[in-house]
Design an enzyme around this catalytic site. Structure first.
Site, PDB file in Angstrom:
ATOM      1  N   GLU A 281      -5.130   1.273   2.879  1.00 47.89           N
ATOM      2  CA  GLU A 281      -4.894   0.208   3.847  1.00 47.89           C
ATOM      3  C   GLU A 281      -5.066   0.691   5.276  1.00 47.89           C
ATOM      4  O   GLU A 281      -5.489  -0.066   6.149  1.00 47.89           O
ATOM      5  CB  GLU A 281      -3.491  -0.373   3.641  1.00 47.89           C
ATOM      6  CG  GLU A 281      -3.235  -1.702   4.330  1.00 47.89           C
ATOM      7  CD  GLU A 281      -2.786  -1.567   5.775  1.00 47.89           C
ATOM      8  OE1 GLU A 281      -2.809  -2.576   6.506  1.00 47.89           O
ATOM      9  OE2 GLU A 281      -2.390  -0.442   6.173  1.00 47.89           O
TER      10      GLU A 281
ATOM     11  N   HIS B 139       3.390   4.099  12.717  1.00 51.38           N
ATOM     12  CA  HIS B 139       2.343   4.978  13.252  1.00 51.38           C
ATOM     13  C   HIS B 139       2.881   5.915  14.340  1.00 51.38           C
ATOM     14  O   HIS B 139       2.087   6.550  15.040  1.00 51.38           O
ATOM     15  CB  HIS B 139       1.166   4.165  13.819  1.00 51.38           C
ATOM     16  CG  HIS B 139       0.438   3.365  12.780  1.00 51.38           C
ATOM     17  ND1 HIS B 139      -0.818   2.838  13.001  1.00 51.38           N
ATOM     18  CD2 HIS B 139       0.774   2.992  11.528  1.00 51.38           C
ATOM     19  CE1 HIS B 139      -1.205   2.174  11.928  1.00 51.38           C
ATOM     20  NE2 HIS B 139      -0.255   2.250  11.020  1.00 51.38           N
TER      21      HIS B 139
ATOM     22  N   ASP C 225       4.328  -6.074   4.599  1.00 49.87           N
ATOM     23  CA  ASP C 225       3.783  -5.001   5.434  1.00 49.87           C
ATOM     24  C   ASP C 225       3.722  -5.420   6.895  1.00 49.87           C
ATOM     25  O   ASP C 225       2.762  -5.124   7.590  1.00 49.87           O
ATOM     26  CB  ASP C 225       2.380  -4.641   4.926  1.00 49.87           C
ATOM     27  CG  ASP C 225       1.800  -3.402   5.603  1.00 49.87           C
ATOM     28  OD1 ASP C 225       2.580  -2.598   6.148  1.00 49.87           O
ATOM     29  OD2 ASP C 225       0.566  -3.255   5.598  1.00 49.87           O
TER      30      ASP C 225
ATOM     31  N   ASP D 135       6.141   1.825   7.137  1.00 52.56           N
ATOM     32  CA  ASP D 135       4.760   1.393   6.895  1.00 52.56           C
ATOM     33  C   ASP D 135       4.129   2.284   5.833  1.00 52.56           C
ATOM     34  O   ASP D 135       3.592   3.340   6.152  1.00 52.56           O
ATOM     35  CB  ASP D 135       3.987   1.467   8.206  1.00 52.56           C
ATOM     36  CG  ASP D 135       2.552   0.978   8.084  1.00 52.56           C
ATOM     37  OD1 ASP D 135       2.270   0.242   7.130  1.00 52.56           O
ATOM     38  OD2 ASP D 135       1.728   1.336   8.944  1.00 52.56           O
TER      39      ASP D 135
ATOM     40  N   ASP E 139      -0.621   4.423   0.824  1.00 51.08           N
ATOM     41  CA  ASP E 139      -1.143   5.426   1.747  1.00 51.08           C
ATOM     42  C   ASP E 139      -0.399   5.350   3.072  1.00 51.08           C
ATOM     43  O   ASP E 139       0.183   4.313   3.415  1.00 51.08           O
ATOM     44  CB  ASP E 139      -2.645   5.249   1.964  1.00 51.08           C
ATOM     45  CG  ASP E 139      -2.998   3.870   2.532  1.00 51.08           C
ATOM     46  OD1 ASP E 139      -2.581   2.866   1.924  1.00 51.08           O
ATOM     47  OD2 ASP E 139      -3.671   3.796   3.582  1.00 51.08           O
TER      48      ASP E 139
ATOM     49  N   HIS F 283       0.826  -1.213   0.000  1.00 51.08           N
ATOM     50  CA  HIS F 283       0.000   0.000   0.000  1.00 51.08           C
ATOM     51  C   HIS F 283       0.856   1.257   0.000  1.00 51.08           C
ATOM     52  O   HIS F 283       1.957   1.286   0.557  1.00 51.08           O
ATOM     53  CB  HIS F 283      -0.988   0.005   1.167  1.00 51.08           C
ATOM     54  CG  HIS F 283      -0.401   0.134   2.537  1.00 51.08           C
ATOM     55  ND1 HIS F 283      -0.226   1.348   3.160  1.00 51.08           N
ATOM     56  CD2 HIS F 283       0.019  -0.794   3.424  1.00 51.08           C
ATOM     57  CE1 HIS F 283       0.276   1.157   4.380  1.00 51.08           C
ATOM     58  NE2 HIS F 283       0.437  -0.140   4.565  1.00 51.08           N
TER      59      HIS F 283
END
Length: 465
Positions: free
Chosen positions: A152, A438, A176, A118, A89, A87
Protein backbone atom coordinates in the site's frame (compact mmCIF):
# COMPACT_ATOMS: atom_id res chain seq x y z
CA UNK A 1 -30.52 -9.04 22.67
CA UNK A 2 -28.73 -5.73 23.03
CA UNK A 3 -24.98 -5.95 22.61
CA UNK A 4 -22.59 -3.77 24.60
CA UNK A 5 -20.05 -3.40 21.82
CA UNK A 6 -17.64 -1.33 23.90
CA UNK A 7 -17.61 -3.88 26.70
CA UNK A 8 -17.07 -6.72 24.24
CA UNK A 9 -14.12 -4.84 22.70
CA UNK A 10 -12.65 -4.15 26.13
CA UNK A 11 -12.82 -7.87 27.00
CA UNK A 12 -10.57 -8.59 24.02
CA UNK A 13 -8.05 -5.79 24.59
CA UNK A 14 -5.21 -7.89 25.96
CA UNK A 15 -5.55 -10.57 23.31
CA UNK A 16 -5.73 -7.94 20.57
CA UNK A 17 -2.59 -6.19 21.84
CA UNK A 18 -0.73 -9.50 21.98
CA UNK A 19 -1.49 -10.24 18.32
CA UNK A 20 -0.77 -6.65 17.34
CA UNK A 21 2.62 -6.76 19.07
CA UNK A 22 3.48 -9.87 17.07
CA UNK A 23 2.65 -8.04 13.86
CA UNK A 24 4.54 -4.88 14.82
CA UNK A 25 7.70 -6.85 15.49
CA UNK A 26 7.84 -7.79 11.80
CA UNK A 27 9.84 -5.25 9.79
CA UNK A 28 7.50 -5.39 6.81
CA UNK A 29 9.18 -2.69 4.71
CA UNK A 30 9.18 -3.35 0.98
CA UNK A 31 12.63 -4.49 -0.19
CA UNK A 32 12.51 -5.82 -3.73
CA UNK A 33 16.28 -6.26 -3.78
CA UNK A 34 15.65 -9.25 -1.51
CA UNK A 35 12.57 -10.38 -3.41
CA UNK A 36 12.02 -14.02 -4.38
CA UNK A 37 9.35 -15.88 -6.31
CA UNK A 38 7.48 -16.58 -3.06
CA UNK A 39 8.12 -13.12 -1.63
CA UNK A 40 8.24 -10.68 -4.58
CA UNK A 41 8.35 -7.57 -2.38
CA UNK A 42 10.95 -8.91 0.01
CA UNK A 43 10.78 -11.09 3.12
CA UNK A 44 9.15 -8.55 5.48
CA UNK A 45 5.80 -8.00 3.71
CA UNK A 46 5.47 -11.74 3.04
CA UNK A 47 6.19 -12.61 6.67
CA UNK A 48 3.60 -10.11 7.87
CA UNK A 49 0.99 -11.42 5.42
CA UNK A 50 1.61 -15.00 6.47
CA UNK A 51 1.40 -14.13 10.16
CA UNK A 52 -1.91 -12.28 9.82
CA UNK A 53 -3.41 -15.15 7.82
CA UNK A 54 -2.08 -17.57 10.43
CA UNK A 55 -3.91 -15.60 13.13
CA UNK A 56 -7.09 -15.81 11.06
CA UNK A 57 -6.73 -19.56 10.59
CA UNK A 58 -6.06 -20.00 14.31
CA UNK A 59 -9.38 -18.29 15.05
CA UNK A 60 -11.35 -20.58 12.76
CA UNK A 61 -11.67 -18.41 9.66
CA UNK A 62 -11.11 -19.60 6.11
CA UNK A 63 -8.00 -18.01 4.58
CA UNK A 64 -6.58 -17.60 1.08
CA UNK A 65 -3.02 -16.52 0.18
CA UNK A 66 -2.13 -15.32 -3.31
CA UNK A 67 1.51 -15.61 -4.40
CA UNK A 68 3.04 -13.77 -1.46
CA UNK A 69 1.34 -10.54 -2.49
CA UNK A 70 -2.11 -10.58 -0.88
CA UNK A 71 -4.65 -12.74 0.87
CA UNK A 72 -7.96 -12.74 2.68
CA UNK A 73 -9.70 -13.97 5.80
CA UNK A 74 -13.30 -14.97 5.09
CA UNK A 75 -16.44 -15.12 7.24
CA UNK A 76 -20.17 -15.54 6.73
CA UNK A 77 -22.51 -16.65 3.98
CA UNK A 78 -24.47 -14.86 1.28
CA UNK A 79 -24.36 -13.56 -2.26
CA UNK A 80 -23.16 -10.06 -1.38
CA UNK A 81 -19.60 -9.51 -0.16
CA UNK A 82 -18.44 -6.83 2.26
CA UNK A 83 -14.77 -6.04 1.79
CA UNK A 84 -12.52 -4.88 4.62
CA UNK A 85 -9.26 -3.82 2.97
CA UNK A 86 -6.11 -3.39 5.07
CA UNK A 87 -2.35 -3.53 4.56
CA UNK A 88 0.54 -5.13 6.41
CA UNK A 89 3.45 -3.22 4.84
CA UNK A 90 4.94 -0.19 6.59
CA UNK A 91 7.10 2.79 5.72
CA UNK A 92 10.84 2.72 6.46
CA UNK A 93 11.43 3.73 10.07
CA UNK A 94 13.82 6.58 9.26
CA UNK A 95 15.75 8.46 11.93
CA UNK A 96 14.69 10.22 15.11
CA UNK A 97 13.16 7.38 17.11
CA UNK A 98 13.42 7.29 20.89
CA UNK A 99 12.81 3.53 20.92
CA UNK A 100 13.42 0.64 18.54
CA UNK A 101 10.67 1.07 15.90
CA UNK A 102 10.22 -2.70 15.61
CA UNK A 103 10.17 -3.48 19.33
CA UNK A 104 6.75 -2.22 20.44
CA UNK A 105 6.70 -0.24 23.67
CA UNK A 106 3.73 0.95 25.74
CA UNK A 107 4.23 4.30 27.46
CA UNK A 108 1.50 6.35 29.13
CA UNK A 109 -1.23 4.35 27.44
CA UNK A 110 0.30 4.70 23.96
CA UNK A 111 1.75 1.91 21.85
CA UNK A 112 4.91 2.99 20.00
CA UNK A 113 6.14 1.17 16.87
CA UNK A 114 6.33 1.60 13.12
CA UNK A 115 2.91 0.59 11.83
CA UNK A 116 1.10 1.18 15.12
CA UNK A 117 -1.08 3.77 13.42
CA UNK A 118 -0.50 2.94 9.75
CA UNK A 119 -1.90 0.38 9.37
CA UNK A 120 -1.28 -2.62 11.63
CA UNK A 121 -3.02 -1.14 14.68
CA UNK A 122 -6.24 -0.21 12.84
CA UNK A 123 -6.12 -3.47 10.88
CA UNK A 124 -5.97 -5.52 14.05
CA UNK A 125 -8.81 -3.50 15.62
CA UNK A 126 -10.93 -4.21 12.53
CA UNK A 127 -9.97 -7.88 12.52
CA UNK A 128 -10.94 -8.23 16.17
CA UNK A 129 -14.28 -6.61 15.36
CA UNK A 130 -14.93 -9.35 12.83
CA UNK A 131 -13.71 -11.96 15.30
CA UNK A 132 -16.11 -10.55 17.90
CA UNK A 133 -19.08 -11.03 15.57
CA UNK A 134 -17.98 -14.63 14.93
CA UNK A 135 -17.49 -15.39 18.62
CA UNK A 136 -20.89 -13.92 19.54
CA UNK A 137 -22.42 -16.25 16.94
CA UNK A 138 -24.51 -13.45 15.45
CA UNK A 139 -26.68 -14.25 12.41
CA UNK A 140 -25.41 -12.76 9.15
CA UNK A 141 -26.74 -12.65 5.59
CA UNK A 142 -23.63 -11.58 3.73
CA UNK A 143 -20.07 -12.71 3.29
CA UNK A 144 -17.12 -10.74 4.64
CA UNK A 145 -13.62 -10.78 3.21
CA UNK A 146 -10.90 -9.16 5.29
CA UNK A 147 -8.39 -8.54 2.49
CA UNK A 148 -4.70 -7.89 3.19
CA UNK A 149 -2.30 -6.16 0.80
CA UNK A 150 1.48 -5.93 1.02
CA UNK A 151 2.35 -2.83 -1.01
CA UNK A 152 0.00 0.00 0.00
CA UNK A 153 2.87 2.38 0.75
CA UNK A 154 4.15 2.09 -2.81
CA UNK A 155 2.49 0.87 -6.01
CA UNK A 156 -0.36 -1.29 -4.63
CA UNK A 157 0.91 -4.35 -6.50
CA UNK A 158 -0.35 -6.68 -3.78
CA UNK A 159 -3.94 -5.53 -4.00
CA UNK A 160 -3.74 -5.17 -7.78
CA UNK A 161 -2.74 -8.83 -7.95
CA UNK A 162 -5.59 -9.77 -5.61
CA UNK A 163 -8.23 -8.07 -7.76
CA UNK A 164 -6.81 -9.75 -10.86
CA UNK A 165 -7.37 -13.14 -9.23
CA UNK A 166 -10.51 -12.52 -7.15
CA UNK A 167 -13.81 -10.71 -7.76
CA UNK A 168 -14.17 -7.27 -6.19
CA UNK A 169 -16.37 -6.99 -3.09
CA UNK A 170 -19.75 -5.34 -3.60
CA UNK A 171 -19.00 -2.62 -1.07
CA UNK A 172 -16.74 -2.02 1.89
CA UNK A 173 -14.22 0.11 3.69
CA UNK A 174 -10.55 0.39 4.56
CA UNK A 175 -9.54 0.91 8.23
CA UNK A 176 -6.62 3.09 7.19
CA UNK A 177 -7.53 6.71 7.83
CA UNK A 178 -9.75 8.66 10.19
CA UNK A 179 -13.25 8.71 11.58
CA UNK A 180 -16.00 9.70 11.05
CA UNK A 181 -15.82 8.45 7.42
CA UNK A 182 -13.73 9.35 4.38
CA UNK A 183 -16.09 9.20 1.41
CA UNK A 184 -13.83 11.15 -0.94
CA UNK A 185 -10.15 10.77 -1.83
CA UNK A 186 -8.16 13.02 -4.13
CA UNK A 187 -6.32 11.73 -7.14
CA UNK A 188 -2.67 10.77 -6.76
CA UNK A 189 0.12 11.27 -9.28
CA UNK A 190 3.90 11.46 -9.13
CA UNK A 191 6.32 13.19 -11.47
CA UNK A 192 10.10 12.85 -11.75
CA UNK A 193 12.27 15.83 -12.68
CA UNK A 194 15.69 14.66 -13.87
CA UNK A 195 18.71 16.97 -14.02
CA UNK A 196 22.05 16.35 -15.71
CA UNK A 197 25.29 16.46 -13.73
CA UNK A 198 27.05 19.66 -14.84
CA UNK A 199 28.46 21.14 -11.65
CA UNK A 200 31.08 23.83 -12.26
CA UNK A 201 30.48 26.59 -9.73
CA UNK A 202 32.69 28.12 -7.05
CA UNK A 203 30.92 25.72 -4.69
CA UNK A 204 30.63 22.16 -6.01
CA UNK A 205 27.69 19.97 -4.99
CA UNK A 206 29.18 16.52 -4.41
CA UNK A 207 25.90 15.03 -3.20
CA UNK A 208 22.45 15.99 -1.97
CA UNK A 209 20.26 13.31 -0.38
CA UNK A 210 16.86 13.84 1.19
CA UNK A 211 13.73 11.71 1.51
CA UNK A 212 12.81 8.04 1.74
CA UNK A 213 9.51 7.80 -0.15
CA UNK A 214 7.54 10.11 -2.44
CA UNK A 215 4.54 10.11 -0.07
CA UNK A 216 6.57 11.11 2.99
CA UNK A 217 7.81 14.60 3.93
CA UNK A 218 11.62 14.27 4.26
CA UNK A 219 12.90 14.60 7.82
CA UNK A 220 16.62 14.53 6.96
CA UNK A 221 18.86 16.07 4.35
CA UNK A 222 22.57 15.26 3.93
CA UNK A 223 24.73 17.43 1.67
CA UNK A 224 28.42 17.20 0.78
CA UNK A 225 30.14 20.28 -0.69
CA UNK A 226 33.56 20.90 -2.19
CA UNK A 227 34.65 24.49 -1.53
CA UNK A 228 37.94 26.18 -0.71
CA UNK A 229 36.73 28.52 2.03
CA UNK A 230 34.41 26.53 4.25
CA UNK A 231 34.15 28.89 7.21
CA UNK A 232 31.63 31.39 5.71
CA UNK A 233 29.27 28.56 4.78
CA UNK A 234 29.52 26.96 8.22
CA UNK A 235 28.82 30.28 9.91
CA UNK A 236 25.90 31.00 7.58
CA UNK A 237 24.51 27.51 8.17
CA UNK A 238 24.60 27.94 11.95
CA UNK A 239 22.82 31.28 11.61
CA UNK A 240 20.18 29.85 9.27
CA UNK A 241 19.41 26.87 11.51
CA UNK A 242 19.16 29.11 14.57
CA UNK A 243 16.51 31.26 12.90
CA UNK A 244 14.33 28.51 11.38
CA UNK A 245 12.30 25.54 12.63
CA UNK A 246 14.93 23.03 11.47
CA UNK A 247 18.10 21.99 13.24
CA UNK A 248 21.40 20.82 11.84
CA UNK A 249 25.12 20.31 12.05
CA UNK A 250 28.09 21.17 9.85
CA UNK A 251 31.52 19.54 9.88
CA UNK A 252 34.59 19.00 7.70
CA UNK A 253 35.82 15.57 6.70
CA UNK A 254 38.32 14.53 3.99
CA UNK A 255 38.52 18.21 3.00
CA UNK A 256 34.79 18.27 2.12
CA UNK A 257 32.07 20.16 3.95
CA UNK A 258 29.18 18.07 5.29
CA UNK A 259 25.82 19.62 6.16
CA UNK A 260 23.04 17.70 7.90
CA UNK A 261 19.63 19.27 8.36
CA UNK A 262 16.71 17.81 10.31
CA UNK A 263 13.09 18.83 9.75
CA UNK A 264 9.91 16.93 10.59
CA UNK A 265 8.51 13.93 8.75
CA UNK A 266 4.81 13.70 7.94
CA UNK A 267 2.43 11.92 5.60
CA UNK A 268 2.72 13.36 2.10
CA UNK A 269 -1.04 13.89 1.79
CA UNK A 270 -0.67 17.10 3.81
CA UNK A 271 2.89 18.46 3.56
CA UNK A 272 2.03 21.36 5.88
CA UNK A 273 2.09 18.88 8.77
CA UNK A 274 5.82 18.42 8.27
CA UNK A 275 8.96 20.47 7.72
CA UNK A 276 10.78 19.42 4.55
CA UNK A 277 14.47 19.21 5.37
CA UNK A 278 15.37 18.97 1.68
CA UNK A 279 13.70 22.18 0.58
CA UNK A 280 14.97 24.00 3.66
CA UNK A 281 18.49 22.92 2.68
CA UNK A 282 17.92 24.22 -0.86
CA UNK A 283 16.61 27.49 0.56
CA UNK A 284 19.84 27.83 2.52
CA UNK A 285 22.17 26.79 -0.32
CA UNK A 286 20.71 29.07 -3.00
CA UNK A 287 22.77 32.03 -1.71
CA UNK A 288 26.04 30.40 -2.76
CA UNK A 289 27.75 30.23 -6.15
CA UNK A 290 26.84 26.85 -7.61
CA UNK A 291 26.98 26.23 -11.35
CA UNK A 292 25.25 24.32 -14.11
CA UNK A 293 22.71 21.66 -13.30
CA UNK A 294 23.54 21.70 -9.60
CA UNK A 295 22.54 25.36 -9.53
CA UNK A 296 19.28 24.61 -11.38
CA UNK A 297 18.50 21.71 -9.06
CA UNK A 298 18.95 23.86 -5.95
CA UNK A 299 17.24 26.98 -7.29
CA UNK A 300 14.16 25.16 -8.55
CA UNK A 301 13.61 23.61 -5.12
CA UNK A 302 14.25 26.84 -3.27
CA UNK A 303 12.15 29.07 -5.51
CA UNK A 304 9.21 26.82 -6.36
CA UNK A 305 8.96 23.96 -3.86
CA UNK A 306 9.98 25.34 -0.49
CA UNK A 307 6.94 25.89 1.76
CA UNK A 308 4.61 25.94 -1.23
CA UNK A 309 2.63 22.70 -1.13
CA UNK A 310 -0.23 24.45 -3.00
CA UNK A 311 1.96 25.20 -6.04
CA UNK A 312 1.07 28.89 -6.05
CA UNK A 313 4.55 30.04 -7.10
CA UNK A 314 4.45 27.74 -10.13
CA UNK A 315 1.02 29.08 -11.05
CA UNK A 316 -0.56 25.64 -10.64
CA UNK A 317 -2.81 26.13 -7.61
CA UNK A 318 -6.30 24.62 -7.89
CA UNK A 319 -9.25 24.12 -5.55
CA UNK A 320 -12.47 22.16 -5.80
CA UNK A 321 -15.35 23.16 -3.54
CA UNK A 322 -15.93 19.59 -2.35
CA UNK A 323 -12.47 18.01 -2.53
CA UNK A 324 -10.33 21.01 -1.59
CA UNK A 325 -6.82 22.03 -2.68
CA UNK A 326 -4.31 20.51 -5.02
CA UNK A 327 -1.31 19.60 -2.84
CA UNK A 328 2.29 18.69 -3.68
CA UNK A 329 4.93 16.89 -1.64
CA UNK A 330 8.59 17.04 -2.65
CA UNK A 331 9.32 13.56 -1.33
CA UNK A 332 12.70 12.42 -2.69
CA UNK A 333 15.47 14.90 -3.59
CA UNK A 334 18.82 13.54 -4.75
CA UNK A 335 21.87 14.80 -6.64
CA UNK A 336 25.30 13.29 -7.28
CA UNK A 337 28.18 15.08 -8.95
CA UNK A 338 28.71 14.06 -12.58
CA UNK A 339 25.72 11.71 -12.51
CA UNK A 340 22.94 14.24 -12.00
CA UNK A 341 19.87 14.62 -9.84
CA UNK A 342 16.20 13.84 -9.49
CA UNK A 343 13.28 15.53 -7.76
CA UNK A 344 10.21 13.38 -7.07
CA UNK A 345 6.95 15.29 -6.66
CA UNK A 346 3.82 13.59 -5.36
CA UNK A 347 0.53 15.37 -6.10
CA UNK A 348 -2.90 14.88 -4.52
CA UNK A 349 -5.38 16.45 -6.93
CA UNK A 350 -9.14 17.05 -6.60
CA UNK A 351 -11.76 16.44 -9.24
CA UNK A 352 -11.85 19.13 -11.90
CA UNK A 353 -8.27 18.49 -13.01
CA UNK A 354 -6.06 15.54 -13.97
CA UNK A 355 -2.46 14.46 -14.43
CA UNK A 356 -2.29 16.16 -17.84
CA UNK A 357 -2.84 19.54 -16.18
CA UNK A 358 0.01 18.77 -13.78
CA UNK A 359 2.34 17.71 -16.57
CA UNK A 360 1.54 20.84 -18.57
CA UNK A 361 2.22 23.09 -15.59
CA UNK A 362 5.58 21.50 -14.81
CA UNK A 363 6.61 21.43 -18.47
CA UNK A 364 6.53 25.24 -18.53
CA UNK A 365 9.77 25.22 -16.51
CA UNK A 366 11.67 22.44 -18.31
CA UNK A 367 13.67 24.71 -20.59
CA UNK A 368 14.61 27.26 -17.95
CA UNK A 369 15.85 24.66 -15.47
CA UNK A 370 17.03 22.05 -18.01
CA UNK A 371 15.22 19.02 -16.59
CA UNK A 372 13.39 16.17 -18.26
CA UNK A 373 9.94 15.26 -17.00
CA UNK A 374 8.56 11.75 -16.48
CA UNK A 375 5.13 10.78 -15.16
CA UNK A 376 4.68 7.97 -12.66
CA UNK A 377 1.59 6.08 -11.56
CA UNK A 378 -1.77 7.85 -11.42
CA UNK A 379 -4.93 7.26 -9.39
CA UNK A 380 -8.01 9.30 -10.26
CA UNK A 381 -10.16 11.04 -7.62
CA UNK A 382 -12.71 8.82 -5.86
CA UNK A 383 -16.02 9.88 -4.34
CA UNK A 384 -18.99 8.04 -2.83
CA UNK A 385 -22.19 10.00 -2.26
CA UNK A 386 -23.12 10.79 1.35
CA UNK A 387 -26.55 9.35 0.47
CA UNK A 388 -25.11 5.88 -0.21
CA UNK A 389 -26.42 3.35 2.38
CA UNK A 390 -22.83 2.33 3.14
CA UNK A 391 -21.83 5.87 4.11
CA UNK A 392 -25.05 6.39 6.07
CA UNK A 393 -24.62 3.15 8.04
CA UNK A 394 -21.02 3.91 8.95
CA UNK A 395 -21.82 7.47 9.98
CA UNK A 396 -24.86 6.39 12.00
CA UNK A 397 -22.75 3.85 13.89
CA UNK A 398 -19.96 6.31 14.57
CA UNK A 399 -22.35 9.03 15.74
CA UNK A 400 -24.33 6.62 17.89
CA UNK A 401 -21.23 5.40 19.75
CA UNK A 402 -19.56 8.82 20.08
CA UNK A 403 -22.58 11.08 20.55
CA UNK A 404 -21.38 13.28 17.69
CA UNK A 405 -23.26 14.54 14.63
CA UNK A 406 -20.39 14.15 12.19
CA UNK A 407 -20.49 14.10 8.40
CA UNK A 408 -18.23 12.59 5.76
CA UNK A 409 -14.89 14.08 4.73
CA UNK A 410 -12.55 14.26 1.74
CA UNK A 411 -8.79 13.71 2.18
CA UNK A 412 -5.64 13.78 0.13
CA UNK A 413 -4.57 10.33 1.26
CA UNK A 414 -5.22 7.31 -0.92
CA UNK A 415 -6.60 4.17 0.72
CA UNK A 416 -7.65 0.79 -0.57
CA UNK A 417 -11.25 1.98 -0.18
CA UNK A 418 -11.00 3.52 -3.64
CA UNK A 419 -10.54 0.08 -5.18
CA UNK A 420 -14.27 -0.55 -4.73
CA UNK A 421 -16.88 1.55 -6.52
CA UNK A 422 -18.78 1.71 -3.23
CA UNK A 423 -15.70 1.88 -1.05
CA UNK A 424 -14.65 4.37 1.64
CA UNK A 425 -12.12 4.73 4.44
CA UNK A 426 -13.41 4.40 8.00
CA UNK A 427 -11.19 5.09 11.03
CA UNK A 428 -9.36 4.07 13.01
CA UNK A 429 -8.08 7.46 14.19
CA UNK A 430 -10.52 9.88 15.84
CA UNK A 431 -10.57 13.62 15.09
CA UNK A 432 -8.52 14.39 18.21
CA UNK A 433 -6.03 11.52 17.78
CA UNK A 434 -2.49 12.81 17.08
CA UNK A 435 -1.48 11.94 13.52
CA UNK A 436 1.93 10.25 13.64
CA UNK A 437 1.71 8.27 10.39
CA UNK A 438 5.03 8.13 8.50
CA UNK A 439 6.76 9.94 11.37
CA UNK A 440 9.43 8.98 13.87
CA UNK A 441 7.98 7.74 17.18
CA UNK A 442 4.74 6.66 15.51
CA UNK A 443 2.21 5.65 18.14
CA UNK A 444 -1.43 4.84 18.73
CA UNK A 445 -3.34 5.30 22.01
CA UNK A 446 -4.56 1.91 23.19
CA UNK A 447 -7.99 3.27 24.07
CA UNK A 448 -8.32 4.47 20.45
CA UNK A 449 -7.86 0.90 19.20
CA UNK A 450 -10.42 -0.44 21.68
CA UNK A 451 -12.97 2.25 20.81
CA UNK A 452 -12.35 1.72 17.09
CA UNK A 453 -12.82 -2.02 17.49
CA UNK A 454 -16.19 -1.37 19.13
CA UNK A 455 -17.31 0.93 16.31
CA UNK A 456 -16.05 -1.46 13.64
CA UNK A 457 -17.88 -4.41 15.17
CA UNK A 458 -21.24 -2.67 15.29
CA UNK A 459 -20.79 -1.16 11.82
CA UNK A 460 -19.79 -4.47 10.23
CA UNK A 461 -22.72 -6.23 11.83
CA UNK A 462 -25.14 -3.54 10.68
CA UNK A 463 -23.85 -4.02 7.12
CA UNK A 464 -24.10 -7.83 7.04
CA UNK A 465 -26.97 -8.82 9.34
Amino acid sequence: MAIDWKQEAKKRQDEMLKDLTTMLEIESVRDEAKGTKDAPLGPGPKQALDKFLEIGKRDGFETVELDGLAGHIEFGQGDEVLGLLAHVDVMPAGNGWNTDPFKPVIKNGNLYARGAQDDKGPSMACYYALKMIKELNLPVSKKVRFILGTDEESKWRGMTHYFEKMPAPDFGFSPDAFFPVINGEKGNASFFLDFAGQNDGEVELISFNSGLRENMVPRDCEVVLKVKDKTPIIEAFDTYVASHVVCGTAYVENNNLYLHMIGKAAHGQEPRNGENAGTYMADFLQQFNFGGDAKAFIEFMAKYLHQDSRMETLGMSFNDEIMGDLTMNAGVLNFEAQKGGQITLNFRFPKGMDENDLAKGLANFKDEYHFTLTQGDVMVPHYVSPDDPLVKTLLDTYNRQTGEHATGKVVGGGTYGRLMERGVAFGAMFPDTPDTMHQANEFVPIDVLVDACSIYAEAIYELIK
